[in-house]
Design a protein around this motif. Structure first.
Motif, PDB file in Angstrom:
ATOM      1  N   UNK A 171      17.432  30.666  41.106  1.00 37.21           N
ATOM      2  CA  UNK A 171      16.682  29.991  42.176  1.00 37.21           C
ATOM      3  C   UNK A 171      16.023  28.701  41.694  1.00 37.21           C
ATOM      4  N   UNK A 172      15.780  28.590  40.396  1.00 32.29           N
ATOM      5  CA  UNK A 172      15.252  27.327  39.865  1.00 32.29           C
ATOM      6  C   UNK A 172      16.207  26.185  40.160  1.00 32.29           C
ATOM      7  N   UNK A 173      17.489  26.447  40.012  1.00 32.61           N
ATOM      8  CA  UNK A 173      18.495  25.398  40.204  1.00 32.61           C
ATOM      9  C   UNK A 173      18.917  25.246  41.658  1.00 32.61           C
ATOM     10  N   UNK A 174      18.871  26.314  42.431  1.00 36.45           N
ATOM     11  CA  UNK A 174      19.503  26.275  43.743  1.00 36.45           C
ATOM     12  C   UNK A 174      18.534  26.237  44.921  1.00 36.45           C
ATOM     13  N   UNK A 175      17.231  26.347  44.669  1.00 40.43           N
ATOM     14  CA  UNK A 175      16.291  26.263  45.784  1.00 40.43           C
ATOM     15  C   UNK A 175      16.313  24.862  46.388  1.00 40.43           C
ATOM     16  N   UNK A 176      16.118  24.810  47.679  1.00 44.06           N
ATOM     17  CA  UNK A 176      16.182  23.543  48.412  1.00 44.06           C
ATOM     18  C   UNK A 176      15.027  22.617  48.025  1.00 44.06           C
ATOM     19  N   UNK A 177      15.304  21.322  47.831  1.00 45.30           N
ATOM     20  CA  UNK A 177      14.218  20.371  47.539  1.00 45.30           C
ATOM     21  C   UNK A 177      13.300  20.139  48.733  1.00 45.30           C
ATOM     22  N   UNK A 178      13.656  20.693  49.901  1.00 45.13           N
ATOM     23  CA  UNK A 178      12.785  20.572  51.078  1.00 45.13           C
ATOM     24  C   UNK A 178      11.681  21.631  51.066  1.00 45.13           C
ATOM     25  N   UNK A 179      11.770  22.584  50.149  1.00 45.51           N
ATOM     26  CA  UNK A 179      10.741  23.615  50.012  1.00 45.51           C
ATOM     27  C   UNK A 179       9.879  23.301  48.792  1.00 45.51           C
ATOM     28  N   UNK A 180       8.632  23.722  48.833  1.00 41.53           N
ATOM     29  CA  UNK A 180       7.727  23.508  47.710  1.00 41.53           C
ATOM     30  C   UNK A 180       7.189  24.840  47.215  1.00 41.53           C
ATOM     31  N   UNK A 181       6.995  24.941  45.893  1.00 40.10           N
ATOM     32  CA  UNK A 181       6.445  26.164  45.314  1.00 40.10           C
ATOM     33  C   UNK A 181       4.963  26.325  45.634  1.00 40.10           C
ATOM     34  N   UNK A 182       4.297  25.235  46.024  1.00 36.76           N
ATOM     35  CA  UNK A 182       2.846  25.258  46.205  1.00 36.76           C
ATOM     36  C   UNK A 182       2.471  24.866  47.643  1.00 36.76           C
ATOM     37  N   UNK A 183       1.354  25.405  48.110  1.00 37.44           N
ATOM     38  CA  UNK A 183       0.865  25.016  49.430  1.00 37.44           C
ATOM     39  C   UNK A 183       0.006  23.763  49.297  1.00 37.44           C
ATOM     40  N   UNK A 184      -0.593  23.339  50.400  1.00 33.81           N
ATOM     41  CA  UNK A 184      -1.353  22.086  50.414  1.00 33.81           C
ATOM     42  C   UNK A 184      -2.542  22.119  49.474  1.00 33.81           C
ATOM     43  N   UNK A 185      -3.072  23.311  49.184  1.00 33.75           N
ATOM     44  CA  UNK A 185      -4.228  23.421  48.282  1.00 33.75           C
ATOM     45  C   UNK A 185      -3.829  23.548  46.818  1.00 33.75           C
ATOM     46  N   UNK A 186      -2.508  23.566  46.549  1.00 34.52           N
ATOM     47  CA  UNK A 186      -2.020  23.675  45.179  1.00 34.52           C
ATOM     48  C   UNK A 186      -1.809  25.098  44.717  1.00 34.52           C
ATOM     49  N   UNK A 187      -1.952  26.050  45.602  1.00 37.25           N
ATOM     50  CA  UNK A 187      -1.757  27.454  45.251  1.00 37.25           C
ATOM     51  C   UNK A 187      -0.289  27.823  45.401  1.00 37.25           C
ATOM     52  N   UNK A 188       0.195  28.681  44.504  1.00 35.62           N
ATOM     53  CA  UNK A 188       1.585  29.137  44.564  1.00 35.62           C
ATOM     54  C   UNK A 188       1.822  29.899  45.866  1.00 35.62           C
ATOM     55  N   UNK A 189       2.884  29.529  46.580  1.00 41.10           N
ATOM     56  CA  UNK A 189       3.153  30.113  47.890  1.00 41.10           C
ATOM     57  C   UNK A 189       3.802  31.498  47.772  1.00 41.10           C
ATOM     58  N   UNK A 190       3.328  32.396  48.615  1.00 40.10           N
ATOM     59  CA  UNK A 190       4.008  33.674  48.794  1.00 40.10           C
ATOM     60  C   UNK A 190       5.055  33.486  49.883  1.00 40.10           C
ATOM     61  N   UNK A 191       6.300  33.833  49.584  1.00 46.41           N
ATOM     62  CA  UNK A 191       7.396  33.629  50.530  1.00 46.41           C
ATOM     63  C   UNK A 191       8.184  34.924  50.672  1.00 46.41           C
ATOM     64  N   UNK A 192       8.441  35.319  51.919  1.00 44.87           N
ATOM     65  CA  UNK A 192       9.342  36.439  52.165  1.00 44.87           C
ATOM     66  C   UNK A 192      10.148  36.145  53.423  1.00 44.87           C
ATOM     67  N   UNK A 193      10.856  37.141  53.926  1.00 46.37           N
ATOM     68  CA  UNK A 193      11.769  36.913  55.036  1.00 46.37           C
ATOM     69  C   UNK A 193      11.058  36.502  56.322  1.00 46.37           C
ATOM     70  N   UNK A 194       9.769  36.746  56.402  1.00 47.00           N
ATOM     71  CA  UNK A 194       9.025  36.378  57.610  1.00 47.00           C
ATOM     72  C   UNK A 194       8.462  34.961  57.539  1.00 47.00           C
ATOM     73  N   UNK A 195       8.601  34.312  56.387  1.00 47.62           N
ATOM     74  CA  UNK A 195       8.042  32.970  56.214  1.00 47.62           C
ATOM     75  C   UNK A 195       8.799  31.966  57.068  1.00 47.62           C
ATOM     76  N   UNK A 196       8.063  31.169  57.819  1.00 40.92           N
ATOM     77  CA  UNK A 196       8.654  30.141  58.663  1.00 40.92           C
ATOM     78  C   UNK A 196       8.670  28.804  57.922  1.00 40.92           C
ATOM     79  N   UNK A 197       9.675  27.986  58.247  1.00 40.57           N
ATOM     80  CA  UNK A 197       9.738  26.653  57.662  1.00 40.57           C
ATOM     81  C   UNK A 197      10.222  26.624  56.229  1.00 40.57           C
ATOM     82  N   UNK A 198      10.846  27.698  55.777  1.00 39.24           N
ATOM     83  CA  UNK A 198      11.407  27.757  54.412  1.00 39.24           C
ATOM     84  C   UNK A 198      12.919  27.585  54.541  1.00 39.24           C
TER      85      UNK A 198
END
Length: 979
Positions: free
Chosen positions: A366-393
């Motif tokens: 996933x390091x190599x293949x994750x989309x550059x349109x997604x970010x690992x961090x939210x607006x506050x700089x915290x690592x995002x929790x992502x699962x199947x219910x996440x919108x906009x991923x």
């Protein structure tokens, strides 16, 4: 003496000859000591040089001879006879069970000292050998912290056994594979390559033998300290993933039809233009530069009776991939005590502990293949929790690898201990007895912790798994050695016995429902699973060797070893391994005695057998699996078909060699060899009617034939300046023969077969025929056959399923070698080392995942290589299909099978030894060193790095690169202090 005031400048003339040949030495150096004034002798050894004072001292030097200093005084003619360096002619080579003078060796042997070995900074010795020894291939297939190298000597000669060479440490057999001795503790390495040298090791020596001699004490107290700090950066080779804008533009191809028309309305409806400005760099977020540290301290000394060496080394390596590391502490003590001139006792202790953190393959994926349109961090700089219910991923699998890495831990640790004791008794002046005993113990534990906070199926659950392995072994060798001369006849040899025992035990457990912050099984709640296995084996051996030489011109060596191993069935436990070798030093014959240019010319010939156990215990037995349960009790079902005829692999080896030394400056070694391994142990397919699909059998042969050449030269040598070079080249052909019903190896659709007349690791793949210029569709080759299966035609097809898998090349290289150059000027030294390899194929499975031609539009794409053309409209001469043209275009085929050849700048080193006048007398030397490792690779390979594993496992194929941990560029600064 003439007073300095009355002394006028004077020309000194003379001749420099060798005391051994009484002939002039052309190119000898004469220098006025302490000045830059110098001269060089002409073809007959004559010279002239100007001096300015009677107090001047002339320094005479020549390669291979002892340097001599002569005061000028009142002399006007100074003739000099330089004595040869005896150590060059009488160099002693450690052969494991024995030691021989270099001139006595009648087999193929290479020796590297510490200076040639330790230019590269690494925790394992194998990495340091790359490109330095003819006939030795070293593969660094992973940049994972603490990763060991793979070593092959004269090719691969077994299917399922361990192809690594046998290691012997200070005369004690340590097993096949790197024994983990810290390189800082090694004094020199001896590599045995043919049966004449390895035959005494019998069934363990099919892959060659590497003998490690560790450092020893002397009567003079010595202390040494070295410190290295380095920086590692990941080597991504030619792989560059798309940024947000490039990724956005590439998606337009998904809305391009076969006429080249782009439906921009549909495209913009699916991908709003605002996405083009979104860009997150996953690769450079998770990969970072990392620090490497290595510290070494040793003390040695003693008296005429007692000598000691104590060394300690600490190695700490941070990984360039997030949350990976490795550290190791090594301690070694070597001691010897002479009770008298006839009785000597040696004792060695080696201890090491290590620990580190590994990684999960999917996190790398996933390091190599994750989309550059997604970010690992939210607006506050915290690592995002992502699962199947996440919108906009936008990434396909809705996984944030940074979150996964932070909520998992793949730790491991290990420890090992080796105790060796040796007794040597000189019974008479010609007969000695030696007894060595070794005990070893090792333990390793890996612990995988998945925190309940992790996203995915284990969210709110968590898991824990542990795998623990330990083992111990014992080795005892008892030998009688003799050495006797009868006038011109010299006879030596040995006879004795050896016994070894090994035990290994493994258990594993896993469970789910882990409490947050804990890592013990009593804090888990469900899905408990356990596993375990143990095994033991013994090896009993008789060994003997006899050496004869006449006038130290004609040499003959014969050895005979018998091994009995508990792994095989009754009637097949014993194997015999005889060898014979001979040498003739032509340069000591009268007809060459007047040829001054030839210092030594030796012909060698050896023939013999070595072997390979190649299997785990119990493979000849009928086995039942006890992994199932029935009605609350342990259930068993047939697992393995017996074969009571299962026996040893044997390797028949023939070697013809030449050793040549010219002008005391050039050393050349040439070897021609032919090795055949018979009775291959492999898994053979069975008739379906038997009820078993496979069983272990002996069948077939592997042929390795080739030649190797090594050239070492001292190009320039003066009192202040020296330039030496080393070059080696090896050519090897590998072929399988006489084999039937071999099980093909298929992993992720990539197939390798064992076919007669083909090399090992032969790829069988559909043949890629490129892109149809009219519509951008992919094409493959279809083989047309008649009713008898005879090929009648080959045509192009658009149907992947119609493309027959064909032989496309092998992972086995045809040639490899290296080049080293060392320049020394006064206290400065500069060196570089190159390694190269070619004639092999590497399957770039990374590219098949990074470039799916739009079949996986929600995963990132790799940037095209220079010269790549993506089809966009009819008539395009393209090598990349139309985006979305065919979802099978990235399936296994020769499209991703690439040339694995490379030329690698392995190491560059610059050092400076500080003037002794700068520090107190107790300090004997301080050296500052700047070096770089793995700096640049010249290759056509389009992946990370063309070095690919040669190991066969359940999850890997030889010659296949599949998201391996990238190798690293490394930049080091070292300080070495001796006192």
């Amino acid at each position: 003496m003439i007073p300095g005031a009355l002394f006028s400048q004077r020309i000194i003339t003379g001749k420099v000859i060798g005391s051994d040949t009484r002939e002039g030495l052309p190119g000898a150096n004469i220098v006025v000591k302490g000045t830059t004034t110098g001269a060089v002798t002409n073809l007959d050894g004559s010279y002239q040089i100007q001096v300015s004072s009677a107090r001047d001292v002339l320094v005479f030097s020549f390669v291979g001879y002892q340097t001599q200093e002569i005061p000028v005084g009142e002399q006007t003619t100074i003739n000099v006879a330089l004595a040869p360096e005896v150590k060059t002619l009488e160099e002693i080579v450690v052969m494991g069970y024995s030691e021989k003078k270099k001139t006595e060796i009648a087999s193929s042997v290479s020796v590297l000292n510490e200076n040639r070995l330790r230019d590269v900074i690494s925790s394992n010795m194998g990495t340091m050998l790359q490109g330095k020894v003819a006939g030795v291939q070293v593969v660094n297939s992973s940049g994972y912290p603490g990763a060991a190298s793979e070593i092959r000597i004269r090719g691969t000669s077994t299917l399922n056994g361990n192809s690594e060479p046998l290691y012997v440490v200070d005369g004690i057999i340590a097993g096949n594979g790197d024994p983990g001795i810290d390189p800082a503790l090694i004094e020199n390495v001896t590599i045995l390559k043919d049966a004449g040298a390895t035959g005494l090791y019998g069934s363990r020596a099919n892959g060659g033998v590497i003998i490690l001699t560790t450092k020893r004490g002397s009567t003079k107290p010595q202390y040494e300290f070295s410190s290295t700090v380095g920086l590692r950066t990941p080597d991504f080779g030619k792989v560059k993933m798309m940024n947000g804008a490039e990724y956005y533009d590439a998606h337009q191809g998904l809305f391009t039809d076969t006429t080249g028309y782009i439906d921009k309305v549909r495209f913009l409806n699916n991908y709003p233009k605002a996405l083009r400005n979104r860009n997150f760099d996953w690769v450079n977020t998770i990969f970072k530069p990392a620090v490497i540290q290595n510290y070494y301290l040793s003390a040695s000394g003693g008296s005429e009776k007692y000598k000691y060496f104590l060394g300690a080394s600490y190695f700490n390596e941070d990984g360039t991939f997030m949350n990976t590391n490795f550290e190791k502490l090594s301690l070694r003590s070597n001691n010897s005590y002479a009770f008298s001139d006839r009785i000597n006792l040696n004792g060695n202790i080696d201890l090491s502990v290590s620990r580190g953190k590994s990684y999960d393959y999917m996190d790398m994926y996933y390091t190599w293949l994750s989309s550059p349109w997604d970010s690992a961090y939210d607006a506050s700089g915290k690592v995002r929790y992502v699962d199947q219910s996440t919108q906009g991923w936008y990434s396909r699998d809705k996984i944030n690898p940074v979150h996964s890495i932070q909520n998992s831990d793949y730790g491991y640790q290990g420890a090992s201990m080796n105790l060796n004791l040796g007794l040597n008794v000189k019974i008479t002046n010609w007969l000695t007895f030696s007894s060595t005993a070794g005990l070893s113990y090792w333990n390793s534990l890996s612990t995988n912790v998945i925190n309940p906070q992790i996203a995915g199926p284990l969210h709110g659950i968590g898991s824990l798994s542990r795998d623990n392995s330990f083992g111990y072994g014992a080795l005892s060798t008892n030998l009688l050695r003799f050495s006797k001369s009868f006038g011109d006849h010299n006879l030596s040899g040995l006879v004795g016995g050896e016994f070894s025992y090994g035990y290994s035990d493994n258990w594993g457990a896993s469970a789910e429902g882990l409490m947050q912050g804990y890592r013990t099984f009593n804090t888990t709640s469900k899905n408990f699973k356990v596993s375990g296995a143990y095994g033991e084996n013994t090896l009993e051996s008789f060994l003997s060797q006899i050496n004869y030489n006449f006038r130290e011109k004609y040499f003959l060596t014969g050895s005979y070893r018998v091994d009995a191993n508990s792994k095989f069935a009754p009637g097949h436990k014993t194997a015999v391994f005889p060898t014979i070798s001979g040498a003739w030093i032509l340069s000591r014959e009268d007809f060459l005695s007047t040829v001054n240019a030839i210092n030594m010319l030796k012909l060698r010939l050896s023939f013999g057998y070595t072997g390979n156990e190649a299997i785990d215990p119990g493979k000849y037995n009928a086995l039942y699996s006890l992994n199932s349960n029935y009605n609350g009790q342990v259930g068993a079902y047939p697992y393995q078909l017996p074969n009571l005829q299962l026996t040893w692999e044997k390797a028949r080896q023939l070697d013809l060699g030449i050793d040549l030394s010219l002008l005391k400056r050039i050393d050349l070694t040439l070897d021609l060899y032919s090795n055949t391994t018979t009775n291959l142990l492999f898994v053979a397919q069975q008739a379906y009617s038997i009820g078993y699909e496979f069983r272990w059998e002996n069948s077939g042969e592997i042929y390795n034939k080739g030649f190797e050449i090594g050239i070492s030269s001292t190009n320039i040598k003066t009192s202040d300046f020296t330039w030496t070079t080393d070059f080696n080249f090896s050519f090897n052909t590998n072929e399988v023969g006489g084999i039937a019903r071999a099980k093909p190896r298929i992993l992720n659709g990539i197939e390798q077969r064992l076919e007669n007349g083909k090399p090992l690791y032969a790829f069988y793949l559909p043949v890629w025929k490129g892109v149809n210029p009219n519509n951008g569709n992919p094409m493959w080759e279809k083989v047309v056959r008649d009713a008898n299966g005879v090929v009648t035609d080959r045509v192009t097809t658009y149907d992947y399923s119609a493309a027959e898998a064909q032989y496309a090349g092998s992972a086995m290289p045809k040639y490899y070698g290296g080049f080293t150059s060392v320049v020394q000027y006064k206290q400065f030294a500069f060196s570089f080392n190159l390694s190269y390899l070619g004639g092999n194929k590497v399957y770039n499975n990374d590219r098949s995942q990074f470039d799916t031609d739009g079949a996986e539009p929600r995963m990132n794409f790799v940037k095209p290589q220079p010269g790549d053309v993506r089809w966009a409209k009819p008539g395009d001469n393209a090598n990349l299909p139309r985006m979305g043209a065919n979802s099978l275009s990235y399936y296994p085929s020769t499209r991703f099978l690439e040339n694995g050849s490379y030329l690698k700048f392995r190491n560059i080193t610059l050092s400076y030894e500080l003037p002794s006048s700068w520090f107190k007398q107790k300090v004997s030397g301080i050296t500052l060193i700047l070096s770089g490792d793995n700096l640049f690779t010249l290759t056509k390979y389009t992946g990370f790095d063309p070095e690919a594993t040669l190991r066969i496992t359940d999850w890997s194929l030889a010659g296949v690169n599949d998201l391996k941990y990238p190798l690293n560029h490394q930049y080091n600064f070292s300080v070495k202090v001796k006192f």
